[in-house]
Design a protein around this motif. Structure first.
Motif, short mmCIF file in Angstrom:
data_model
loop_
_atom_site.label_atom_id
_atom_site.label_comp_id
_atom_site.label_asym_id
_atom_site.label_seq_id
_atom_site.Cartn_x
_atom_site.Cartn_y
_atom_site.Cartn_z
N GLU A 1 10.52 6.51 -3.46
CA GLU A 1 11.08 5.17 -3.38
C GLU A 1 11.80 4.99 -2.05
O GLU A 1 11.61 3.99 -1.36
CB GLU A 1 12.05 4.95 -4.55
CG GLU A 1 12.94 3.74 -4.44
CD GLU A 1 12.20 2.43 -4.50
OE1 GLU A 1 12.73 1.45 -3.97
OE2 GLU A 1 11.10 2.36 -5.07
N ASN A 2 12.60 5.96 -1.68
CA ASN A 2 13.35 5.90 -0.43
C ASN A 2 12.42 5.93 0.77
O ASN A 2 12.61 5.18 1.73
CB ASN A 2 14.37 7.05 -0.37
CG ASN A 2 15.29 6.92 0.80
OD1 ASN A 2 15.90 5.88 1.02
ND2 ASN A 2 15.40 7.98 1.57
N ARG A 3 11.40 6.77 0.74
CA ARG A 3 10.45 6.84 1.85
C ARG A 3 9.72 5.51 2.04
O ARG A 3 9.57 5.03 3.16
CB ARG A 3 9.44 7.95 1.62
CG ARG A 3 10.00 9.31 1.87
CD ARG A 3 8.93 10.37 1.74
NE ARG A 3 9.53 11.67 1.90
CZ ARG A 3 9.31 12.69 1.09
NH1 ARG A 3 8.48 12.56 0.08
NH2 ARG A 3 9.89 13.84 1.30
N LEU A 4 9.25 4.95 0.94
CA LEU A 4 8.53 3.67 1.04
C LEU A 4 9.46 2.56 1.54
O LEU A 4 9.07 1.75 2.38
CB LEU A 4 7.93 3.30 -0.31
CG LEU A 4 6.76 4.16 -0.76
CD1 LEU A 4 6.44 3.90 -2.22
CD2 LEU A 4 5.55 3.92 0.11
N LYS B 1 3.76 -3.93 -4.47
CA LYS B 1 4.30 -3.55 -5.78
C LYS B 1 3.30 -2.72 -6.57
O LYS B 1 3.67 -1.70 -7.16
CB LYS B 1 4.68 -4.80 -6.57
CG LYS B 1 5.94 -5.47 -6.11
CD LYS B 1 6.20 -6.72 -6.93
CE LYS B 1 7.35 -7.52 -6.37
NZ LYS B 1 7.56 -8.78 -7.10
N LYS B 2 2.04 -3.12 -6.59
CA LYS B 2 1.03 -2.40 -7.36
C LYS B 2 0.79 -1.00 -6.78
O LYS B 2 0.74 -0.01 -7.52
CB LYS B 2 -0.28 -3.18 -7.40
CG LYS B 2 -0.23 -4.38 -8.32
CD LYS B 2 -1.53 -5.18 -8.28
CE LYS B 2 -1.39 -6.43 -9.14
NZ LYS B 2 -2.58 -7.28 -9.04
N GLN B 3 0.66 -0.92 -5.47
CA GLN B 3 0.41 0.37 -4.85
C GLN B 3 1.61 1.30 -5.02
O GLN B 3 1.44 2.49 -5.27
CB GLN B 3 0.07 0.19 -3.37
CG GLN B 3 -1.28 -0.47 -3.17
CD GLN B 3 -1.57 -0.76 -1.71
OE1 GLN B 3 -0.67 -0.86 -0.89
NE2 GLN B 3 -2.84 -0.91 -1.39
N LYS B 4 2.77 0.75 -4.88
CA LYS B 4 4.00 1.52 -5.03
C LYS B 4 4.13 2.05 -6.46
O LYS B 4 4.44 3.23 -6.67
CB LYS B 4 5.20 0.64 -4.67
CG LYS B 4 6.52 1.31 -4.73
CD LYS B 4 7.60 0.33 -4.30
CE LYS B 4 8.97 0.84 -4.59
NZ LYS B 4 10.00 -0.13 -4.25
N LYS B 5 3.86 1.21 -7.41
CA LYS B 5 3.96 1.60 -8.82
C LYS B 5 2.96 2.71 -9.15
O LYS B 5 3.31 3.68 -9.84
CB LYS B 5 3.73 0.37 -9.72
CG LYS B 5 4.46 0.44 -11.01
CD LYS B 5 4.42 -0.91 -11.71
CE LYS B 5 5.23 -0.83 -12.99
NZ LYS B 5 5.31 -2.09 -13.70
N LEU B 6 1.75 2.61 -8.65
CA LEU B 6 0.75 3.65 -8.87
C LEU B 6 1.20 4.98 -8.27
O LEU B 6 1.04 6.04 -8.89
CB LEU B 6 -0.60 3.23 -8.29
CG LEU B 6 -1.35 2.14 -9.02
CD1 LEU B 6 -2.57 1.68 -8.21
CD2 LEU B 6 -1.78 2.61 -10.41
#
Length: 159
Positions: free
Chosen positions: A140-143, A41-46
């Protein structure tokens, strides 16, 4: 987004998630899964913050919508984890009827996921122009796709 960045974001947390699913019954498994989830979540948000290039005026609206979106996705992910756990626990003794029931449940989850994303993308589009909305949706879709692929790589085939 480069494929190497996706691997960096997902490598350790996804390994832990796969390890957790395959080591059911271990007390620390839930703690590991929670820790991995928080890292993701943290890495994605950054990363999304970097991609969005939000103005100061856009930040509050975006993060409010994003938190609502992530909360809903989290509920759907919980259902997927439960289905995968049930599969792993019973795969050696899975009857044909159970296999079909699990497949149908997975397809219903896929449909619910699509409907949820469509309704939330519509909310984002009300607040942000198309190009800016795409700056959110594409990473978002790639992750999400990379995480799904890694999860299914760790789930064994029915024997």
């Amino acid at each position: 987004m480069s494929s190497s960045l996706i691997r960096i974001i997902l490598s350790v947390p996804i390994f832990l998630c796969g390890f957790t699913v395959l080591t059911l019954g271990v007390t620390m498994a839930q703690d590991e899964l929670q820790a991995a989830s928080e890292i993701i979540k943290k890495q994605k948000k950054l990363y999304i913050e970097k991609m969005m290039e939000l103005t100061p005026q856009e930040k509050d609206a975006f993060w409010s919508l994003y938190d609502e979106y992530e909360s809903g996705l989290s509920k759907l992910r919980g259902k997927r984890i439960k289905l995968a756990t049930n599969f792993l626990q019973s795969r050696g003794n899975l009857s044909d009827a159970d296999a079909i029931a699990m497949l149908n449940q997975k397809l219903r989850l896929d449909e619910a996921d699509l409907k949820f994303k469509q309704s939330n993308i519509a909310k984002f589009m009300q607040e942000f122009p198309g190009r800016k909305e795409d700056r959110f949706y594409q990473p978002e879709n790639r992750l999400d796709t990379a995480a799904q692929a890694e999860k299914y790589r760790n789930i064994p085939e029915i024997s």
